[in-house]
Design a protein around this motif. Structure first.
Motif, PDB file in Angstrom:
ATOM      1  N   SER A   8       0.820  -1.213   0.000  1.00  0.00           N
ATOM      2  CA  SER A   8       0.000   0.000   0.000  1.00  0.00           C
ATOM      3  C   SER A   8       0.859   1.269   0.000  1.00  0.00           C
ATOM      4  O   SER A   8       0.840   2.038  -0.941  1.00  0.00           O
ATOM      5  CB  SER A   8      -0.924   0.016   1.225  1.00  0.00           C
ATOM      6  N   LEU A   9       1.630   1.459   1.062  1.00  0.00           N
ATOM      7  CA  LEU A   9       2.244   2.755   1.315  1.00  0.00           C
ATOM      8  C   LEU A   9       3.760   2.729   1.196  1.00  0.00           C
ATOM      9  O   LEU A   9       4.396   1.675   1.273  1.00  0.00           O
ATOM     10  CB  LEU A   9       1.858   3.235   2.718  1.00  0.00           C
ATOM     11  N   SER A  10       4.302   3.932   1.062  1.00  0.00           N
ATOM     12  CA  SER A  10       5.756   4.098   1.025  1.00  0.00           C
ATOM     13  C   SER A  10       6.322   3.958   2.431  1.00  0.00           C
ATOM     14  O   SER A  10       5.607   4.077   3.437  1.00  0.00           O
ATOM     15  CB  SER A  10       6.115   5.478   0.471  1.00  0.00           C
ATOM     16  N   LEU A  11       7.619   3.739   2.522  1.00  0.00           N
ATOM     17  CA  LEU A  11       8.273   3.608   3.819  1.00  0.00           C
ATOM     18  C   LEU A  11       8.204   4.914   4.601  1.00  0.00           C
ATOM     19  O   LEU A  11       8.001   4.915   5.823  1.00  0.00           O
ATOM     20  CB  LEU A  11       9.730   3.190   3.629  1.00  0.00           C
ATOM     21  N   LEU A  12       8.326   6.046   3.914  1.00  0.00           N
ATOM     22  CA  LEU A  12       8.320   7.332   4.609  1.00  0.00           C
ATOM     23  C   LEU A  12       6.978   7.609   5.270  1.00  0.00           C
ATOM     24  O   LEU A  12       6.928   8.070   6.418  1.00  0.00           O
ATOM     25  CB  LEU A  12       8.674   8.463   3.633  1.00  0.00           C
ATOM     26  N   ILE A  13       5.867   7.358   4.594  1.00  0.00           N
ATOM     27  CA  ILE A  13       4.565   7.628   5.206  1.00  0.00           C
ATOM     28  C   ILE A  13       4.295   6.632   6.325  1.00  0.00           C
ATOM     29  O   ILE A  13       3.677   6.970   7.338  1.00  0.00           O
ATOM     30  CB  ILE A  13       3.434   7.616   4.158  1.00  0.00           C
ATOM     31  N   LYS A  14       4.794   5.393   6.200  1.00  0.00           N
ATOM     32  CA  LYS A  14       4.644   4.439   7.295  1.00  0.00           C
ATOM     33  C   LYS A  14       5.396   4.918   8.539  1.00  0.00           C
ATOM     34  O   LYS A  14       4.899   4.786   9.670  1.00  0.00           O
ATOM     35  CB  LYS A  14       5.177   3.063   6.871  1.00  0.00           C
ATOM     36  N   MET A  15       6.575   5.469   8.338  1.00  0.00           N
ATOM     37  CA  MET A  15       7.334   6.018   9.462  1.00  0.00           C
ATOM     38  C   MET A  15       6.601   7.197  10.086  1.00  0.00           C
ATOM     39  O   MET A  15       6.553   7.338  11.314  1.00  0.00           O
ATOM     40  CB  MET A  15       8.723   6.445   8.988  1.00  0.00           C
ATOM     41  N   ALA A  16       5.992   8.037   9.254  1.00  0.00           N
ATOM     42  CA  ALA A  16       5.261   9.196   9.758  1.00  0.00           C
ATOM     43  C   ALA A  16       4.037   8.769  10.568  1.00  0.00           C
ATOM     44  O   ALA A  16       3.749   9.329  11.631  1.00  0.00           O
ATOM     45  CB  ALA A  16       4.835  10.094   8.595  1.00  0.00           C
ATOM     46  N   LEU A  17       3.305   7.776  10.074  1.00  0.00           N
ATOM     47  CA  LEU A  17       2.144   7.275  10.812  1.00  0.00           C
ATOM     48  C   LEU A  17       2.560   6.697  12.158  1.00  0.00           C
ATOM     49  O   LEU A  17       1.906   6.922  13.186  1.00  0.00           O
ATOM     50  CB  LEU A  17       1.412   6.216   9.983  1.00  0.00           C
ATOM     51  N   ALA A  18       3.647   5.937  12.163  1.00  0.00           N
ATOM     52  CA  ALA A  18       4.127   5.340  13.407  1.00  0.00           C
ATOM     53  C   ALA A  18       4.559   6.408  14.402  1.00  0.00           C
ATOM     54  O   ALA A  18       4.232   6.343  15.599  1.00  0.00           O
ATOM     55  CB  ALA A  18       5.291   4.398  13.106  1.00  0.00           C
ATOM     56  N   LYS A  19       5.276   7.394  13.913  1.00  0.00           N
ATOM     57  CA  LYS A  19       5.777   8.449  14.791  1.00  0.00           C
ATOM     58  C   LYS A  19       4.638   9.306  15.323  1.00  0.00           C
ATOM     59  O   LYS A  19       4.599   9.658  16.510  1.00  0.00           O
ATOM     60  CB  LYS A  19       6.789   9.313  14.037  1.00  0.00           C
ATOM     61  N   GLY A  20       3.681   9.645  14.468  1.00  0.00           N
ATOM     62  CA  GLY A  20       2.539  10.451  14.904  1.00  0.00           C
ATOM     63  C   GLY A  20       1.695   9.723  15.927  1.00  0.00           C
ATOM     64  O   GLY A  20       1.241  10.308  16.918  1.00  0.00           O
ATOM     65  N   ALA A  21       1.463   8.425  15.708  1.00  0.00           N
ATOM     66  CA  ALA A  21       0.694   7.633  16.672  1.00  0.00           C
ATOM     67  C   ALA A  21       1.419   7.559  18.011  1.00  0.00           C
ATOM     68  O   ALA A  21       0.790   7.648  19.081  1.00  0.00           O
ATOM     69  CB  ALA A  21       0.456   6.233  16.111  1.00  0.00           C
ATOM     70  N   ALA A  22       2.737   7.399  17.969  1.00  0.00           N
ATOM     71  CA  ALA A  22       3.521   7.315  19.198  1.00  0.00           C
ATOM     72  C   ALA A  22       3.420   8.590  20.020  1.00  0.00           C
ATOM     73  O   ALA A  22       3.420   8.553  21.262  1.00  0.00           O
ATOM     74  CB  ALA A  22       4.981   7.019  18.864  1.00  0.00           C
ATOM     75  N   MET A  23       3.317   9.711  19.350  1.00  0.00           N
ATOM     76  CA  MET A  23       3.269  11.006  20.040  1.00  0.00           C
ATOM     77  C   MET A  23       2.028  11.161  20.905  1.00  0.00           C
ATOM     78  O   MET A  23       2.016  11.956  21.849  1.00  0.00           O
ATOM     79  CB  MET A  23       3.363  12.136  19.019  1.00  0.00           C
ATOM     80  N   VAL A  24       0.971  10.412  20.609  1.00  0.00           N
ATOM     81  CA  VAL A  24      -0.256  10.514  21.408  1.00  0.00           C
ATOM     82  C   VAL A  24      -0.565   9.207  22.144  1.00  0.00           C
ATOM     83  O   VAL A  24      -1.661   9.031  22.677  1.00  0.00           O
ATOM     84  CB  VAL A  24      -1.457  10.933  20.529  1.00  0.00           C
ATOM     85  N   GLY A  25       0.379   8.277  22.158  1.00  0.00           N
ATOM     86  CA  GLY A  25       0.216   7.067  22.949  1.00  0.00           C
ATOM     87  C   GLY A  25      -0.719   6.037  22.374  1.00  0.00           C
ATOM     88  O   GLY A  25      -1.370   5.298  23.118  1.00  0.00           O
ATOM     89  N   THR A  26      -0.782   5.960  21.038  1.00  0.00           N
ATOM     90  CA  THR A  26      -1.602   4.927  20.429  1.00  0.00           C
ATOM     91  C   THR A  26      -0.761   4.081  19.483  1.00  0.00           C
ATOM     92  O   THR A  26       0.450   4.283  19.353  1.00  0.00           O
ATOM     93  CB  THR A  26      -2.824   5.526  19.708  1.00  0.00           C
ATOM     94  N   SER A  27      -1.399   3.142  18.808  1.00  0.00           N
ATOM     95  CA  SER A  27      -0.665   2.141  18.029  1.00  0.00           C
ATOM     96  C   SER A  27      -0.759   2.390  16.539  1.00  0.00           C
ATOM     97  O   SER A  27      -1.668   3.056  16.044  1.00  0.00           O
ATOM     98  CB  SER A  27      -1.209   0.744  18.325  1.00  0.00           C
ATOM     99  N   THR A  28       0.190   1.818  15.823  1.00  0.00           N
ATOM    100  CA  THR A  28       0.122   1.724  14.374  1.00  0.00           C
ATOM    101  C   THR A  28       0.206   0.245  14.010  1.00  0.00           C
ATOM    102  O   THR A  28       0.377  -0.609  14.889  1.00  0.00           O
ATOM    103  CB  THR A  28       1.240   2.534  13.700  1.00  0.00           C
ATOM    104  N   ASN A  29       0.067  -0.062  12.725  1.00  0.00           N
ATOM    105  CA  ASN A  29      -0.114  -1.451  12.297  1.00  0.00           C
ATOM    106  C   ASN A  29       0.679  -1.706  11.019  1.00  0.00           C
ATOM    107  O   ASN A  29       0.634  -0.894  10.091  1.00  0.00           O
ATOM    108  CB  ASN A  29      -1.611  -1.692  12.077  1.00  0.00           C
ATOM    109  N   THR A  30       1.381  -2.829  10.959  1.00  0.00           N
ATOM    110  CA  THR A  30       2.208  -3.129   9.782  1.00  0.00           C
ATOM    111  C   THR A  30       1.382  -3.363   8.529  1.00  0.00           C
ATOM    112  O   THR A  30       1.866  -3.166   7.418  1.00  0.00           O
ATOM    113  CB  THR A  30       3.042  -4.400  10.009  1.00  0.00           C
TER     114      THR A  30
END
Length: 465
Positions: free
Chosen positions: A123-145
């Motif tokens: 689906s997505l590029s590596l950069l947007i996956k990193m951004a989603l993971a980092k943004g989710a981490a900033m508010v204490g929630t999860s992301t998904n591979t």
């Protein structure tokens, strides 16, 4: 000014001629015919017909179906003002949620909004996956591979990472699974109409992705309709239970919404899974064809209600956490889903839109914003990961505050306390199906002692007289 004047002089005769033709010619030679044809066929049908005529194969439409059948806007939350007072402080409304509370290592999140499975590569590029993971981490929630593998980049950026043990096999084995905060056995996806073959040719797989997926040069990849080697429902039950025995983190099962949802749940109920993910047909995707998106499956709203009702009817609701996903876009949607019984919601497309934010302008007008995020996009290198992460975090923070305010209005001290008594429907059939009140029916006034008991959450210095 001179250029503008010259352009108007050139365009004016052309516009006059076109208008005269539309006002005077019969339909067969009138350009206005295209308007009536589009009204009959719809612009979407016409353009997709043209694409099919050009390519001669199935289309791949990113971001999901435009058909939304879940009636979120026909149900509303019920505020309390006098007979029961609102909470005195919205900031004290608890937003935490726990996925798999009986697991050895439950997944404890600060908010009940999670980033859904969207795969690196598929689906997505590596950069947007990193951004989603980092943004989710900033508010204490999860992301998904999603249907991919665990990459060092995503794992390092994420605070909580859920990994999909999926039908392609890229995320498997101790080395991958031991790096996860929850394991999600992915058996279907709403936007794909459940589970179908999803081939990816070698020409679309870059070097970094090939290494992550452990593929040889020139080797393609296929996500299959069923788990390889699994022939019966009993095989799946054994697989889930084996995963539970090996890992301490919550283990869940993800299925697409279908009119057979109760049959699917009856199989899952025979497992030791900690949570269930139900994915409605309105969910997003990177590449499913329009027929699977538009014409297969069950809407998210109906999927959720039937899931919760079946679990409750069979005294199984406390055994499983329930995560719902598929086309929800606003804090109101999230709240209503929780009031209907979900423990948390997954979001995808709207999270991408929030993350890309003004960076989407980098692609316009030459290309759509999807070219900034999709793995096959031509402008993925233009994404600034930190900016995207901050915008996603801001979006999630904003949603959380609005959810707290709404919970304050309905007199709840925690988002997890929302239930169907907090909802009302404007259509009678909808109310009957969802097990909530119909807005057109009257309530009987409560007796005074009942009113006094209902004010349990008011400040001590406020008393009903």
């Amino acid at each position: 000014m001179l250029l503008s004047w010259m352009m108007m002089k050139m365009l004016d005769p052309m516009a006059d001629e076109a208008m005269a033709k539309m006002f005077t010619e019969d339909y067969p030679d009138n350009p206005f015919l295209m308007v009536t044809v589009m009204e009959k066929l719809s612009p979407r049908a016409m353009f997709e017909a043209a694409m099919r005529a050009e390519v001669g194969k199935e289309l791949t439409r990113p971001l999901g179906s435009p058909i939304v059948l879940s009636p979120w806007d026909k149900i509303l939350l019920n505020p309390r003002q006098l007979f029961q007072l609102p909470n005195p402080d919205y900031t004290q409304v608890d937003t935490k949620t726990i996925i798999g509370p009986t697991a050895k290592k439950p997944l404890q999140l600060d908010i009940p909004i999670m980033i859904t499975g969207m795969s690196y590569g598929g689906s997505l590029s590596l950069l947007i996956k990193m951004a989603l993971a980092k943004g989710a981490a900033m508010v204490g929630t999860s992301t998904n591979t999603g249907e991919s593998a665990v990459t060092n980049e995503e794992r390092d950026a994420a605070k909580y990472l859920i990994g999909q043990y999926h039908r392609g096999g890229q995320l498997s084995g101790q080395e991958q699974l031991s790096r996860l905060d929850a394991i999600e056995i992915q058996l279907g996806q709403g936007a794909w109409g459940g589970a179908v073959d999803e081939p990816m040719p070698a020409t679309m797989i870059g070097r970094h992705l090939r290494q992550a997926w452990h593929l040889e040069e020139g080797q393609g990849n296929t996500i299959y309709a069923r788990m390889p080697g699994k022939q019966t429902p009993q095989d799946y039950i054994k697989m889930v239970n084996s995963m539970k025995e090996q890992y301490d983190v919550p283990v869940g099962v993800k299925i697409a919404g279908t009119d057979y949802i109760e049959y699917e749940l009856a199989v899952i109920a025979q497992t030791k899974a900690d949570y269930i993910v139900v994915d409605g047909s309105e969910g997003g995707t990177a590449a499913a064809n329009p027929t699977l998106q538009d014409s297969v499956g069950l809407p998210t709203f109906h999927t959720l209600i039937r899931t919760i009702d079946w679990l409750q009817d069979n005294n199984l609701r406390d055994r499983f956490s329930v995560i719902v996903t598929g086309g929800m876009t606003t804090p109101g949607h999230f709240l209503k889903a929780m009031a209907l019984g979900a423990d948390a919601v997954y979001i995808g497309t709207i999270a991408l839109m929030a993350a890309m934010h003004v960076q989407a302008l980098k692609t316009l007008p030459q290309a759509p914003p999807s070219q900034l995020a999709l793995y096959t996009g031509k402008m993925t290198d233009k994404l600034d990961v930190d900016i995207a992460a901050n915008h996603l975090a801001n979006f999630l923070k904003s949603c959380t505050v609005e959810m707290q305010l709404a919970a304050q209005a309905v007199g709840k001290q925690a988002l997890k306390d929302l239930d169907r008594s907090d909802l009302v429907a404007v259509e009678n059939d909808l109310a009957e199906f969802a097990g909530i009140r119909y807005a057109g029916s009257h309530r009987q006034p409560q007796r005074q002692e009942s009113i006094e008991k209902s004010t349990y959450n008011q400040p001590h210095n406020l008393q009903l007289q």
